[in-house]
Design a protein around this motif. Structure first.
Motif, PDB file in Angstrom:
ATOM      1  N   SER A 195       0.827  -1.202   0.000  1.00  0.00           N
ATOM      2  CA  SER A 195       0.000   0.000   0.000  1.00  0.00           C
ATOM      3  C   SER A 195       0.865   1.256   0.000  1.00  0.00           C
ATOM      4  O   SER A 195       0.504   2.261  -0.600  1.00  0.00           O
ATOM      5  CB  SER A 195      -0.911  -0.011   1.224  1.00  0.00           C
ATOM      6  OG  SER A 195      -1.636   1.184   1.294  1.00  0.00           O
ATOM      7  N   HIS A 233       2.451   1.294  -3.718  1.00  0.00           N
ATOM      8  CA  HIS A 233       1.480   1.424  -4.805  1.00  0.00           C
ATOM      9  C   HIS A 233       0.136   1.905  -4.258  1.00  0.00           C
ATOM     10  O   HIS A 233      -0.819   1.136  -4.208  1.00  0.00           O
ATOM     11  CB  HIS A 233       1.314   0.084  -5.535  1.00  0.00           C
ATOM     12  CG  HIS A 233       2.594  -0.482  -6.037  1.00  0.00           C
ATOM     13  ND1 HIS A 233       3.279   0.065  -7.101  1.00  0.00           N
ATOM     14  CD2 HIS A 233       3.342  -1.529  -5.618  1.00  0.00           C
ATOM     15  CE1 HIS A 233       4.381  -0.636  -7.313  1.00  0.00           C
ATOM     16  NE2 HIS A 233       4.449  -1.601  -6.418  1.00  0.00           N
ATOM     17  N   THR A 285      -3.512   3.804  -3.929  1.00  0.00           N
ATOM     18  CA  THR A 285      -4.627   3.996  -4.856  1.00  0.00           C
ATOM     19  C   THR A 285      -5.324   5.303  -4.512  1.00  0.00           C
ATOM     20  O   THR A 285      -5.228   5.789  -3.380  1.00  0.00           O
ATOM     21  CB  THR A 285      -5.627   2.837  -4.762  1.00  0.00           C
ATOM     22  OG1 THR A 285      -6.187   2.826  -3.448  1.00  0.00           O
ATOM     23  CG2 THR A 285      -4.970   1.500  -5.062  1.00  0.00           C
ATOM     24  N   GLN A 326      -3.668  11.500  -8.669  1.00  0.00           N
ATOM     25  CA  GLN A 326      -3.587  10.541  -9.781  1.00  0.00           C
ATOM     26  C   GLN A 326      -2.298  10.736 -10.570  1.00  0.00           C
ATOM     27  O   GLN A 326      -1.650   9.766 -10.982  1.00  0.00           O
ATOM     28  CB  GLN A 326      -4.804  10.688 -10.699  1.00  0.00           C
ATOM     29  CG  GLN A 326      -6.078  10.148 -10.089  1.00  0.00           C
ATOM     30  CD  GLN A 326      -7.295  10.401 -10.956  1.00  0.00           C
ATOM     31  OE1 GLN A 326      -7.380  11.403 -11.656  1.00  0.00           O
ATOM     32  NE2 GLN A 326      -8.262   9.499 -10.888  1.00  0.00           N
TER      33      GLN A 326
END
Length: 155
Positions: A20, A23, A25, A59
């Motif tokens: 986590s 990577h 989200t 993002q």
């Protein structure tokens, strides 16, 4: 053998946290960051223009390969620590994590001690006394007169 097994268990438990971190989200970070404009809303709850800009920036940072910590540090440097949904777990902010725990443990201790004390407190045994019909004990003179009256009826 035990040491190897313990290390393996630790690795299995720590692997998701490390993944986590490496990577992250967008939904994960949206829940951990606050909207700088909306009072008390996380990025996941907010549709404000500022929240939308931050989501786009997150993002972009994820696509660039930044870790969760790097993204958070970048946003904190831009918006301040108020953008974090939870206070950091170091320095003075550690108090925000420890105070509720200390309060709960202290309250449980006090309630436990009071319950123990209440179960140990007993009412004293009543001392045998002669009571009259009105609930007051008789004095020596009244007892003498009562004994005389009772003796007069017996004889």
């Amino acid at each position: 053998m035990r040491l190897v097994l313990l290390a393996l268990v630790a690795l299995v438990v720590a692997a998701p946290a490390l993944a986590s971190e490496q990577h992250p989200t967008l939904p994960e970070l949206e829940g951990q960051l606050m909207c700088p404009i909306c009072e008390g809303e996380t990025l996941a709850q907010s549709d404000s223009p500022a929240a939308q800009r931050i989501k786009v920036e997150i993002q972009e940072r994820i696509a660039a390969g930044d870790t969760r910590s790097e993204i958070k540090q970048r946003l904190v440097s831009e918006w301040g620590a108020r953008i974090l949904a939870a206070p950091p777990r170091h320095g003075f902010d550690l108090i925000a994590w420890l105070l509720p725990l200390i309060g709960v443990l202290g309250g449980a201790l006090v309630i436990g001690l009071l319950a123990w004390r209440w179960t140990r407190t007993r009412e004293p045994e009543p001392t045998p006394q002669r009571w009259s019909l009105n609930g007051h004990p008789l004095g020596p003179e009244e007892e003498r007169r009562l004994d005389e009256e009772l003796a007069r009826f017996d004889g």
